[in-house]
Write a protein that holds these residues in place. Structure first.
Motif, PDB file in Angstrom:
ATOM      1  N   ALA A  79     -27.786   2.662  11.688  1.00  0.00           N
ATOM      2  CA  ALA A  79     -26.849   3.018  12.758  1.00  0.00           C
ATOM      3  C   ALA A  79     -26.884   4.516  13.047  1.00  0.00           C
ATOM      4  CB  ALA A  79     -25.442   2.593  12.356  1.00  0.00           C
ATOM      5  N   PHE A  80     -27.001   5.323  11.984  1.00  0.00           N
ATOM      6  CA  PHE A  80     -26.953   6.780  12.176  1.00  0.00           C
ATOM      7  C   PHE A  80     -28.146   7.248  12.985  1.00  0.00           C
ATOM      8  CE2 PHE A  80     -24.985   6.068   7.885  1.00  0.00           C
ATOM      9  CZ  PHE A  80     -23.681   6.163   8.345  1.00  0.00           C
ATOM     10  N   LEU A  81     -29.325   6.715  12.639  1.00  0.00           N
ATOM     11  CA  LEU A  81     -30.531   7.145  13.331  1.00  0.00           C
ATOM     12  C   LEU A  81     -30.410   6.848  14.822  1.00  0.00           C
ATOM     13  CD1 LEU A  81     -34.140   6.445  12.059  1.00  0.00           C
ATOM     14  CD2 LEU A  81     -33.566   6.397  14.466  1.00  0.00           C
ATOM     15  N   ASP A 136     -17.881   6.239   4.805  1.00  0.00           N
ATOM     16  CA  ASP A 136     -17.543   5.276   5.845  1.00  0.00           C
ATOM     17  C   ASP A 136     -18.819   4.646   6.394  1.00  0.00           C
ATOM     18  OD1 ASP A 136     -15.223   4.420   7.813  1.00  0.00           O
ATOM     19  OD2 ASP A 136     -17.052   4.718   8.978  1.00  0.00           O
ATOM     20  N   PRO A 137     -18.824   3.323   6.582  1.00  0.00           N
ATOM     21  CA  PRO A 137     -20.050   2.674   7.078  1.00  0.00           C
ATOM     22  C   PRO A 137     -20.456   3.146   8.460  1.00  0.00           C
ATOM     23  CG  PRO A 137     -18.227   1.104   6.906  1.00  0.00           C
ATOM     24  CD  PRO A 137     -17.749   2.373   6.308  1.00  0.00           C
ATOM     25  N   CYS A 138     -19.544   3.788   9.194  1.00  0.00           N
ATOM     26  CA  CYS A 138     -19.907   4.242  10.538  1.00  0.00           C
ATOM     27  C   CYS A 138     -20.041   5.755  10.644  1.00  0.00           C
ATOM     28  CB  CYS A 138     -18.878   3.747  11.562  1.00  0.00           C
ATOM     29  SG  CYS A 138     -19.021   1.992  11.867  1.00  0.00           S
ATOM     30  N   ILE A 139     -19.162   6.502  10.031  1.00  0.00           N
ATOM     31  CA  ILE A 139     -19.245   7.960  10.235  1.00  0.00           C
ATOM     32  C   ILE A 139     -19.574   8.705   8.956  1.00  0.00           C
ATOM     33  CG2 ILE A 139     -17.631   7.818  12.163  1.00  0.00           C
ATOM     34  CD1 ILE A 139     -15.560   9.115  10.361  1.00  0.00           C
ATOM     35  N   CYS A 150     -18.127  12.169  12.760  1.00  0.00           N
ATOM     36  CA  CYS A 150     -16.761  11.875  13.200  1.00  0.00           C
ATOM     37  C   CYS A 150     -16.620  12.024  14.714  1.00  0.00           C
ATOM     38  CB  CYS A 150     -15.790  12.797  12.490  1.00  0.00           C
ATOM     39  SG  CYS A 150     -14.089  12.269  12.633  1.00  0.00           S
ATOM     40  N   ASN A 151     -17.413  12.928  15.291  1.00  0.00           N
ATOM     41  CA  ASN A 151     -17.267  13.176  16.727  1.00  0.00           C
ATOM     42  C   ASN A 151     -18.239  12.354  17.555  1.00  0.00           C
ATOM     43  OD1 ASN A 151     -15.558  14.780  18.445  1.00  0.00           O
ATOM     44  ND2 ASN A 151     -17.458  15.672  19.232  1.00  0.00           N
ATOM     45  N   ASN A 152     -18.881  11.377  16.909  1.00  0.00           N
ATOM     46  CA  ASN A 152     -19.863  10.565  17.606  1.00  0.00           C
ATOM     47  C   ASN A 152     -19.196   9.282  18.111  1.00  0.00           C
ATOM     48  OD1 ASN A 152     -21.890   8.556  18.120  1.00  0.00           O
ATOM     49  ND2 ASN A 152     -23.347   9.975  17.163  1.00  0.00           N
ATOM     50  N   ALA A 153     -18.951   9.216  19.406  1.00  0.00           N
ATOM     51  CA  ALA A 153     -18.188   8.090  19.975  1.00  0.00           C
ATOM     52  C   ALA A 153     -18.902   6.768  19.745  1.00  0.00           C
ATOM     53  CB  ALA A 153     -17.971   8.324  21.464  1.00  0.00           C
ATOM     54  N   PHE A 154     -20.242   6.777  19.786  1.00  0.00           N
ATOM     55  CA  PHE A 154     -20.970   5.527  19.519  1.00  0.00           C
ATOM     56  C   PHE A 154     -20.550   4.962  18.173  1.00  0.00           C
ATOM     57  CE2 PHE A 154     -25.000   6.400  22.251  1.00  0.00           C
ATOM     58  CZ  PHE A 154     -24.257   6.156  23.376  1.00  0.00           C
ATOM     59  N   LEU A 155     -20.568   5.832  17.157  1.00  0.00           N
ATOM     60  CA  LEU A 155     -20.288   5.351  15.808  1.00  0.00           C
ATOM     61  C   LEU A 155     -18.802   5.059  15.625  1.00  0.00           C
ATOM     62  CD1 LEU A 155     -22.729   7.702  13.945  1.00  0.00           C
ATOM     63  CD2 LEU A 155     -22.812   5.215  13.953  1.00  0.00           C
ATOM     64  N   GLN A 156     -17.955   5.845  16.302  1.00  0.00           N
ATOM     65  CA  GLN A 156     -16.515   5.587  16.186  1.00  0.00           C
ATOM     66  C   GLN A 156     -16.176   4.204  16.733  1.00  0.00           C
ATOM     67  OE1 GLN A 156     -14.116   6.942  14.746  1.00  0.00           O
ATOM     68  NE2 GLN A 156     -14.335   9.153  14.592  1.00  0.00           N
ATOM     69  N   GLU A 157     -16.819   3.819  17.819  1.00  0.00           N
ATOM     70  CA  GLU A 157     -16.474   2.550  18.458  1.00  0.00           C
ATOM     71  C   GLU A 157     -17.209   1.372  17.831  1.00  0.00           C
ATOM     72  OE1 GLU A 157     -15.172   2.739  22.326  1.00  0.00           O
ATOM     73  OE2 GLU A 157     -16.409   1.081  23.047  1.00  0.00           O
ATOM     74  N   LEU A 158     -18.201   1.675  17.025  1.00  0.00           N
ATOM     75  CA  LEU A 158     -18.961   0.615  16.372  1.00  0.00           C
ATOM     76  C   LEU A 158     -18.047  -0.147  15.415  1.00  0.00           C
ATOM     77  CD1 LEU A 158     -21.769  -0.585  15.955  1.00  0.00           C
ATOM     78  CD2 LEU A 158     -22.128   1.093  14.158  1.00  0.00           C
ATOM     79  N   CYS A 196     -30.338 -11.108   8.293  1.00  0.00           N
ATOM     80  CA  CYS A 196     -29.386 -10.151   8.861  1.00  0.00           C
ATOM     81  C   CYS A 196     -28.459  -9.631   7.778  1.00  0.00           C
ATOM     82  CB  CYS A 196     -28.552 -10.786   9.969  1.00  0.00           C
ATOM     83  SG  CYS A 196     -27.341  -9.627  10.624  1.00  0.00           S
ATOM     84  N   ILE A 197     -28.456  -8.297   7.585  1.00  0.00           N
ATOM     85  CA  ILE A 197     -27.580  -7.711   6.574  1.00  0.00           C
ATOM     86  C   ILE A 197     -26.325  -7.124   7.211  1.00  0.00           C
ATOM     87  CG2 ILE A 197     -29.500  -7.203   5.039  1.00  0.00           C
ATOM     88  CD1 ILE A 197     -29.387  -4.317   6.027  1.00  0.00           C
ATOM     89  N   GLY A 198     -26.174  -7.277   8.525  1.00  0.00           N
ATOM     90  CA  GLY A 198     -24.961  -6.793   9.196  1.00  0.00           C
ATOM     91  C   GLY A 198     -24.845  -5.281   9.232  1.00  0.00           C
ATOM     92  N   CYS A 199     -25.990  -4.587   9.386  1.00  0.00           N
ATOM     93  CA  CYS A 199     -25.959  -3.121   9.298  1.00  0.00           C
ATOM     94  C   CYS A 199     -25.601  -2.481  10.633  1.00  0.00           C
ATOM     95  CB  CYS A 199     -27.318  -2.614   8.859  1.00  0.00           C
ATOM     96  SG  CYS A 199     -28.597  -2.856  10.109  1.00  0.00           S
ATOM     97  N   ASN A 200     -25.562  -3.244  11.718  1.00  0.00           N
ATOM     98  CA  ASN A 200     -25.154  -2.733  13.036  1.00  0.00           C
ATOM     99  C   ASN A 200     -26.203  -1.892  13.749  1.00  0.00           C
ATOM    100  OD1 ASN A 200     -22.741  -3.994  12.973  1.00  0.00           O
ATOM    101  ND2 ASN A 200     -21.555  -2.179  12.382  1.00  0.00           N
ATOM    102  N   ALA A 201     -27.375  -1.709  13.170  1.00  0.00           N
ATOM    103  CA  ALA A 201     -28.387  -0.871  13.841  1.00  0.00           C
ATOM    104  C   ALA A 201     -28.719  -1.434  15.222  1.00  0.00           C
ATOM    105  CB  ALA A 201     -29.643  -0.798  12.990  1.00  0.00           C
ATOM    106  N   CYS A 202     -28.773  -2.759  15.316  1.00  0.00           N
ATOM    107  CA  CYS A 202     -29.163  -3.385  16.590  1.00  0.00           C
ATOM    108  C   CYS A 202     -28.156  -3.035  17.685  1.00  0.00           C
ATOM    109  CB  CYS A 202     -29.267  -4.897  16.420  1.00  0.00           C
ATOM    110  SG  CYS A 202     -27.818  -5.632  15.639  1.00  0.00           S
ATOM    111  N   ILE A 203     -26.871  -3.007  17.319  1.00  0.00           N
ATOM    112  CA  ILE A 203     -25.841  -2.764  18.330  1.00  0.00           C
ATOM    113  C   ILE A 203     -26.051  -1.398  18.967  1.00  0.00           C
ATOM    114  CG2 ILE A 203     -23.373  -2.491  18.699  1.00  0.00           C
ATOM    115  CD1 ILE A 203     -22.874  -4.411  16.446  1.00  0.00           C
TER     116      ILE A 203
END
Lengths: 179, 1042, 462
Positions: B135-137, B567-570, B576-584, B775-782
């Motif tokens: 997700a981060f990449l 945090d799995p997203c940020i 923290c300021n990345n809206a993509f990851l905040q909304e994920l 699928c490991i549910g890592c959210n990269a696809c989203i």
């Protein structure tokens, strides 16, 4: 004679349907042709009294309906199969069952509009001016009085005779309708 | 941004891009432009055609963006040559670079349009992710274009510039020329060889200089543990491809280990089930919270943190002396012993050193060392100490000049250090001290420093870094810095030389010296192409001894135990300021825009708290108020707290979002707190999750989860058959069991209509297969989908209304009751691309229709927004622009958009398109190639040469077709998503080898293949492969039945 | 033989027209409402309230066009909200008007005469309110005309398989035909007003509208044919329109929508709510303008009986839906029924059962049917109930369909409510204007009624 040129016709007033229908019948039998009976509501028996021919309104309805229906159906077929053929949800291009509702609605629309406007056209309506409105008493024709009109254009029209003839029919009042 | 650009306009020049101009004028290039269309396709003489116009337009856009570059530098960056050489303006270029997360590198391929990076993906040649993403990449692209990034040098908040800074720093350093005492540098974990050598040089130039690192996600415990066990300075990495039985002690190796993408790939490669498969690896997970690794387990035990040390010890005994063991430990131990050298035991970086030592011994007994567990000298450089040591020096006056590079200690430091106030006091002594911060944002730490220097995003800088396995990865800029920012390497160089030199010069200097061979130029170029340094380099810096840290005291029990996690997203707060990851939507909790105290259903009952109820958590003398969230699978009496939220100077997106868990994190208990007091207090907080049906406050819904999951032989009438699960044994016994769960297959094909099969047979037939096993549910696809398709972010309030816009979502279903779920399943759901699409039938304007390749197409510009399609979509994959979501004003965000995809307006429906822009691009390329090759074939000397050319043409086109990937597929670390052409007879290669089948076509023929809601006869082109688990008979299969 | 001029028809009095009315009296009483009487205090109060509501509607709509449909509570999965609920509700209300004027006319029900005029007006205004919502509902309302087949350079057409396009045709046809039917009926009365109006502007205005009607026998002859045929068309139309609306849902494959029972029971429900609205309008009207002699208890009672009948059909519809859900053995249909009765929207569901199934049972009692106040109350309850029914059908089906992961909720916002009440205001606004400027009862037909009633046996015109 000279006077008869000035006026549109003679208007006899009645206050009840029965004598009115009766009078109309008499007048027609007396040989007058250019007569009209004006009433605040459709009085039963008047059509017979005037020997009115069957009207053509139903035909207009029919034609309008057929036109509306056909054009509706073929518009859809044309657009879906020829003009804009595209795969929608895997359904066939010519999916006629789906076209029925619109066809039906357009049939009704066509018939209704054609019929209503056809009726007005046959009645020569709208007619902003008509000599009858020159006669003050005639206002009552839309309320509670019944009028019998003999036009001056009628071959047998002769002002004095006609007036007497109408009186003999028991009209409440007889007024000349100016042109 | 406006002001800064206007300031910098005068000093612009086209030098940076001259190379591209030259490149675009090479004779080769001109020939290609000529050849793009063979004679007859278009007549070059009939004035400007549409295509020539577009070409000119694209070229002029390229030129326009040339002038957009700001710094006076002249350097060459090297295109990644996986692409065929036929490149024209208006077509994307691909460059290899690397990104780091807590210091560790991942390979990146950046897609560049007209000089702007618009998409990031993994680098197929890079061992850390083999072309996949996390997700981060995917999301970090937004950081580059984030309008909140600091844009100028500031001194005490007043705008300044680099020259002024240099003017200040030179005399200061000159003053230290003799011993350099008082000079201190604080960085995050550093793996960059260049930076490390710079630091070494700095220390030799200023002997008194000291270097400290601070990283909230430090891997110190592992090193300490292994040092205790082996006496060597080493870090482990793992080879899952060799592991048949895996035991994870609280190690979330699919998420927070460096190299997690690679681990995921290797781990899942050992689990793929195809016709005839008879073995797969087995994963035992014991964890202190519920992680995505836990969801992949064949057996999973939630366990309170305090018990891990004991468990590890017991397990060590069990493997050394099996007869003594008992219970599940025995079962696991036996399984491990049965697979000596093919087993793998790992522990999370958060576990105390003791556990790591024990784990080492266990692996030793099992003979896994150097088989599945690989030890090597630490990739990260060894500093002179930690943040605590730095503060010691600061207070003792041992430091008067402090450079903080990157890391953000004022926010992330352990609370007991109270670094924030210390730094403030330190900076206040202006006459004495100098504090400088180099950072991407003017954040908490910069606020407390005298100087703030804007740092370059990694897509703007020259640098390098090491991957989890030590691979040296190159970092080259995709775009000239948008603002007046510099890289860490450049700053270090300034300290060394007193001059501001361009990064490339520094890098080349270092690597030329490292390589020391005449062929440096070609090596350098090839390395940049690959994104990996191919030349020679002296081995990683010898590890200096570091005093072992005091390991956590034996934990108290009784009250609640706290678990601190990235945090799995940020992550630790950097995003923290990345809206993509905040909304994920976070894996499992599906929470967005917030963190919460994750507790089990039983704990919730005990506390009398439900989702969103505020809790008061008191750990020692620290305390925090944070809302509760019930997460099935969390051990009872523990509270999982995700770090990274509650920042007060993050930017317009991240400031004030969530709750700052660092407030509870002390140096003594950095990962777990043993004896915390938790109680429900007044008030609730509005938490937003994208799907909440498994909350326990609605029993019916909680139970329904098991109604979506079906096992072999079950025919529950109220079962929705969404998730089909079996065990390996069931599969081996009856490979067709999944099909048997279906209604009789033929029933789904009953129809009165001829249908469009004839057409689909004569075209490409696009289809997708999603492997629920992988699928490991890592959210990269989203996020890959979000960046590829310009999907807007809508914000917490809109998400709470159920209006998130993601085209693909990952549904999570639990099995069993909320108190103790027995299994968890991830199901990615993009548009199913139904052949008989219900959405199309009801659209009154034909805004969504089918094409001849079986795509369910959404025509944004025709949509009037009746939303009927969404109502009639059984999979609810359509998304609607209820308001004007797409940002049409922010300039930098415009740069980020993918020019191939329309930016949607308000009132328009949208959904997954199978990345149609990529499909079309590929189709065009194939057509151009074919036309050109046919041309050659016609002009061939003999028939057999013509045949050869045709054969080559077919193979090339087949390669293009096989390279066609959707964004989600490209990102997926486990290759769970496979997209392609189902219609073998339409593969170019078909004439040559009729038996050829695309990968997706093969998968569709697998016994595990099934589609969602088949009874609706929507005939989806997207189908799923059932999930197969491999429970140990010894432990018992019961929990894999409902 | 001549009939004495003194003998004038006078209604002998019946349960649809009180005794002692001759042509003049009927005409005078009805037209005076428009021409002579001042707008009463009740009227002025109602008008003020409705104007305020219309203003609220204007604000709500302006803000809607400014921001987008996101100001409403709709979301994914519940992508349809109040807009569609209100649309179906209003369309339904309209139906009773056409039913009365067409069906009852064809069946020669004398009790229709004095209520058909304002019932038709009610239809028009209801259709107007209804027609407004699909437009507001669009994500891009400024592109609404894309739903119509019109010549365009791209040669694009509407997608004729979509029930929404059927809606466009059905509703617009319904609106047009109702208007024509209503106006044709008005022509003779307009002539009356023309001839009775005192002020010159009124004479001119009514004169233009009356198209120069003279009441000639030939005109009456064609007029009656046309009116009869129009009624004959309107009867199937009224059935088709709500069937099409029903198909909006039946054609989708959502559990709770995908059901063959929908078209018939939508029509029944429409007439059900329609008669409720007729009563809601008739009772205050006859009270405000003292028309008790024309709109008699029998009228009200007959409406009540029809409400009872249609109400029973609707109740059967509910029952059938639940029964088929169970009979199908389909997990989704079965869950849908459970969810309606016990789910998050159970209150709405049981409320609709109370309003639409239980309340109408009171109408079995003659006493209730003849109790004007109670009747008004019941009719109001029924309208609330029918609105709730549409809410339950639309929201609960969408809220939880196939994939539990994408289940959601729907909470209306203040803008949803503003639009709903605003539309009610618009309806009342139009209706009050109608009462002031056009005869609420057909005078021509009333005179006809007087004539028929005055005729005893053997009193045929010779």
């Amino acid at each position: 004679m000279s006077a008869s040129g000035q006026i549109y016709g003679l208007l006899a007033e009645f206050d009840a349907p029965a004598p009115f229908v009766h009078a109309t019948e008499q007048t027609r039998e007396a040989g007058y042709t250019r007569i009209d009976a004006l009433s605040p509501f459709p009085v039963p028996g008047l059509d017979e009294a005037l020997r009115l021919p069957p009207n053509r309104v139903p035909l207009i309805f029919l034609l309008g309906g057929i036109f509306g229906g056909l054009s509706g159906f073929f518009m859809q077929v044309y657009s879906c199969t020829y003009s804009y053929p595209i795969n929608v949800g895997g359904r066939p291009l010519y999916s006629w069952p789906a076209f029925i509702p619109i066809t039906f609605e357009l049939t009704i629309l066509g018939a209704g509009l054609a019929g209503a406007f056809g009726m007005l056209a046959l009645n020569r309506l709208p007619m902003p001016y008509h000599s009858l409105f020159n006669c003050p008493r005639f206002d009552l024709a839309s309320q509670d009085r019944f009028f019998l009109l003999i036009e001056s254009a009628d071959a047998r029209f002769e002002l004095q005779q006609t007036r007497e003839f109408l009186q003999s029919l028991g009209a409440l009042s007889i007024s000349e309708v100016p042109k | 941004m406006e002001t800064s650009s206007s300031q910098s306009r005068p000093q612009r020049s086209a030098h940076y891009w001259k190379s591209l101009e030259q490149w675009s004028n090479t004779p080769e290039f001109r020939r290609l432009v000529q050849d793009e269309f063979p004679p007859g396709a278009t007549d070059p003489d009939d004035g400007p055609t549409r295509r020539t116009f577009l070409k000119t337009l694209a070229a002029s856009m390229a030129l326009a963006s040339l002038t957009g570059c700001k710094r006076k530098i002249s350097e060459t960056i090297v295109p990644y040559v996986r692409q065929p050489a036929e490149m024209t303006p208006g077509r994307p270029l691909y460059f290899a670079t690397s990104m780091t997360l807590s210091g560790y590198a991942q390979g990146v391929i950046a897609t560049s349009r007209e000089g702007r990076p618009i998409k990031l993906d993994g680098n197929p040649d890079h061992p850390a992710n083999l072309g996949s993403s996390d997700a981060f990449l995917q999301a970090t692209l937004l950081d580059l274009y984030d309008p909140d990034r600091s844009q100028t040098v500031t001194r005490a908040g007043v705008i300044s510039d680099w020259d002024t800074f240099v003017g200040v720093i030179r005399p200061r350093l000159a003053g230290k020329a003799k011993d350099g005492s008082g000079l201190a540098i604080l960085t995050e974990t550093v793996t960059s060889p260049t930076l490390l050598s710079q630091i070494r040089n700095l220390k030799s130039k200023f002997p008194g200089a000291v270097w400290f690192t601070h990283d909230p996600m430090s891997r110190r415990n592992i090193r300490d543990g292994l040092r205790d066990a082996t006496g060597r300075e080493i870090l482990p990495r793992f080879d899952f491809s060799k592991a048949a039985v895996i035991l994870s002690l609280d190690c979330d190796f699919l998420f927070d280990e460096p190299g997690h993408s690679r681990y995921a790939r290797d781990f899942l490669d050992g689990r793929r089930i195809r016709a005839g498969t008879e073995r797969m690896n087995r994963l035992y997970v014991v964890e202190s919270t519920h992680t995505i690794t836990g969801t992949m387990a064949d057996h999973r035990w939630p366990m309170r943190p305090s018990q891990f040390a004991a468990t590890a010890a017991t397990l060590l005994e069990a493997v050394s002396n099996p007869s003594a063991a008992q219970g599940w430990i025995k079962a696991v131990a036996d399984d491990l012993l049965a697979n000596k050298q093919r087993s793998l035991v790992l522990a999370g970086a958060n576990q105390p050193p003791a556990v790591h030592a024990a784990v080492h011994h266990i692996n030793d007994v099992l003979g896994n060392i150097d088989k599945t567990v690989l030890y090597s000298a630490p990739v990260e450089g060894d500093p002179d100490g930690s943040l605590a040591d730095l503060m010691g020096k600061m207070n003792s006056g041992g430091v008067d000049t402090l450079f903080i590079v990157g890391t953000n200690p004022c926010y992330t430091a352990h609370v007991d250090l109270s670094f924030d106030s210390a730094l403030e006091a330190f900076s206040k002594q202006i006459d004495k001290n100098l504090t400088v911060r180099l950072g991407l944002y003017d954040d908490e730490t910069s606020f407390k420093c005298q100087w703030h220097l804007p740092q370059t995003h990694f897509l703007e800088e020259w640098s390098d870094a090491r991957a989890y396995d030590g691979t040296i990865s190159t970092v080259q800029p995709l775009i000239a810095p948008l603002y007046a920012s510099r890289s860490a390497v450049e700053l270090m160089d300034l300290l060394l030389t007193g001059y501001l030199r361009p990064g490339q010069e520094i890098l080349r200097e270092f690597w030329a010296e490292q390589h020391g061979q005449p062929d440096f130029e070609s090596i350098w170029r090839r390395s940049l192409e690959k994104g990996i340094w191919l030349g020679k380099s002296s081995a990683a810096p010898p590890a200096t001894q570091v005093s072992p840290r005091t390991s956590a005291k034996p934990a108290a029990t009784g009250a609640f135990e706290l678990v601190f996690r990235a945090d799995p997203c940020i992550w630790d707060g950097v995003y923290c300021n990345n809206a993509f990851l905040q909304e994920l939507a976070k894996p499992l909790t599906k929470l967005t825009w917030d963190n919460a105290a994750l507790i089990s259903a039983n704990s919730a009952k005990k506390l009398g708290a439900s989702n969103g109820d505020m809790l008061q958590i008191t750990a020692g003398d620290q305390s925090l108020q944070i809302p509760a969230w019930i997460l099935p699978g969390v051990p009872d009496d523990t509270v999982t707290l995700h770090l990274g939220y509650g920042r007060w100077r993050a930017g317009s997106v991240g400031t004030g979002v969530g709750f700052n868990v660092y407030k509870l994190r002390t140096s003594e208990h950095p990962w777990f707190f043993p004896g915390a007091e938790v109680r429900r207090i007044e008030g609730t907080y509005f938490l937003v999750a994208t799907h909440t049906h498994q909350t326990i406050d609605q029993r019916r819904e909680g139970l329904l989860d098991s109604d979506v999951i079906q096992h072999p032989g079950e025919d529950k009438i109220d079962n929705r058959n969404l998730v089909r699960v079996g065990t390996l044994r069931q599969f081996v016994d009856d490979p067709q069991f999944v099909k048997k769960l279906d209604e009789p297959e033929k029933r789904h094909h009953l129809t009165l209509y001829a249908g469009y099969d004839a057409i689909y047979k004569n075209n490409f037939a696009w289809g997708m297969s999603i492997d629920m096993q992988s699928c490991i549910g890592c959210n990269a696809c989203i996020l890959a989908c979000q960046t590829e398709n310009n999907i807007p972010v809508v914000g917490k309030e809109q998400v709470s209304l159920g209006r998130e816009m993601h085209w693909i979502r990952v549904d999570t279903y639990y099995e069993g009751d909320p108190e103790s779920p027995t299994a968890t399943f991830h199901q990615p759901v993009p548009c199913q691309q139904c052949e008989n699409a219900p959405c199309e039938l009801v659209c009154p304007v034909g805004a969504t229709v089918h094409d001849n390749e079986g795509l369910n197409e959404m025509v944004f510009n025709r949509c009037v927004g009746t939303r009927y399609c969404s109502n009639n979509c059984p999979y609810k994959v359509r998304r609607f622009n209820f308001l004007q979501y797409a940002d049409r004003t922010t300039e930098t965000l415009k740069l980020m958009r993918n020019p191939e995809v329309t930016v949607r307006s308000r009132g328009v429906m949208e959904k997954c398109s199978y990345c149609i822009q990529r499909i079309v691009a590929t189709r065009i390329d194939m057509e151009i190639l074919q036309v050109r090759m046919d041309e050659q074939a016609r002009s061939a000397t003999g028939p057999d040469q013509a045949a050869a050319i045709q054969k080559q043409s077919a193979e090339l086109r087949q390669k293009m077709l096989d390279n066609l990937q959707t964004a989600c597929q490209q990102a997926c670390p486990t290759q769970a998503i496979v997209f392609g052409n189902l219609n073998a007879s339409h593969d170019p290669i078909h004439e040559i080898s009729p038996q050829h089948l695309s990968e997706v076509a093969q998968l569709k023929r697998q016994p595990l293949n099934y589609s969602l809601l088949p009874d609706l006869t929507t005939q989806p082109r997207t189908t799923y492969l059932a999930r197969i688990q491999n429970p140990s008979p010894a432990v018992g299969e019961e929990k894999f039945r409902t | 033989m001549t009939t004495p001029a003194t003998e004038i028809d006078v209604s002998r009095g019946s349960d649809v027209l009180a005794a002692g009315y001759d042509y003049a009296a009927v005409t005078e009483k009805i037209s005076s409402v428009v021409l002579l009487r001042k707008s009463g205090r009740a009227w002025r109060f109602g008008f003020t309230v409705s104007v305020l509501l219309v203003m609220i509607l204007t604000c709500a709509v302006s803000y809607l066009f400014l921001r987008g449909v996101g100001i409403w509570g709709i979301d994914i999965p519940v992508a349809w909200g109040f807009a569609i609920v209100n649309f179906v509700w209003w369309i339904g209300i309209g139906h009773a008007g056409t039913f009365i004027s067409a069906m009852l006319f064809l069946m020669f029900q004398d009790w229709r005469t004095s209520i058909n005029r304002f019932a038709e007006a009610m239809t028009l205004f209801a259709v107007a309110c209804a027609g407004m919502f699909p437009l507001l509902h669009l994500g891009r309302p400024w592109e609404f005309f894309w739903l119509l087949p019109y010549p365009n350079t791209m040669w694009l057409w509407p997608q004729f398989r979509s029930p929404l396009v059927w809606d466009v045709f059905a509703v617009s046809t319904y609106g047009i035909i109702s208007l024509v039917f209503w106006f044709v009926g008005l022509i003779p009365d307009l002539a009356t007003l023309r001839d009775r109006a005192q002020s010159y502007p009124a004479r001119v205005a009514y004169g233009i509208l009356a198209l120069g009607w003279r009441g000639s026998a030939r005109h009456w002859n064609r007029y009656r044919t046309a009116y009869l045929l129009l009624a004959g068309l309107a009867a199937p139309l009224v059935v088709s329109v709500h069937s099409v609306v029903g198909m909006d849902f039946a054609a989708a494959q959502l559990p709770g929508w995908h059901s063959t029972i929908f078209p018939p029971y939508f029509v029944a429900g429409a007439i059900f709510s329609g008669f409720a609205m007729v009563l809601t309008l008739a009772i205050p009207l006859r009270w405000a303008y003292g028309l008790q002699d024309f709109i008699t208890i029998r009228h009200l009672e007959n409406c009540a009986k029809l409400m009872l009948v249609t109400g029973l059909i609707v109740a059967y519809g509910y029952g059938a839906e639940a029964f088929y859900g169970w009979l199908s053995g389909n997990e989704f249909d079965m869950y849908m029924n459970v969810n309606r009765a016990l789910g998050r929207y159970r209150i709405e569901y049981w409320m609709l059962i109370f309003c639409n199934v239980l309340t109408p049972q009171l109408l079995w009692f003659r006493a209730v049917r003849r109790n004007v106040g109670l009747l008004l109350l019941i009719s109001l309850v029924i309208q609330v109930g029918m609105w709730t029914e549409r809410f339950v059908i639309i929201i609960t089906s969408l809220q939880r369909d196939f994939l539990p992961s994408s289940w959601g909720m729907y909470y209306p916002t203040r803008w949803d409510w503003a639009t709903l009440f605003g539309s009610v205001g618009l309806f009342v606004f139009c209706f009050l204007l109608f009462v002031r400027f056009l005869p609420a009862i057909s005078m021509a037909e009333m005179r006809e009624l007087v004539h028929e009633q005055s005729r005893g046996p053997g009193k045929e015109a010779a």
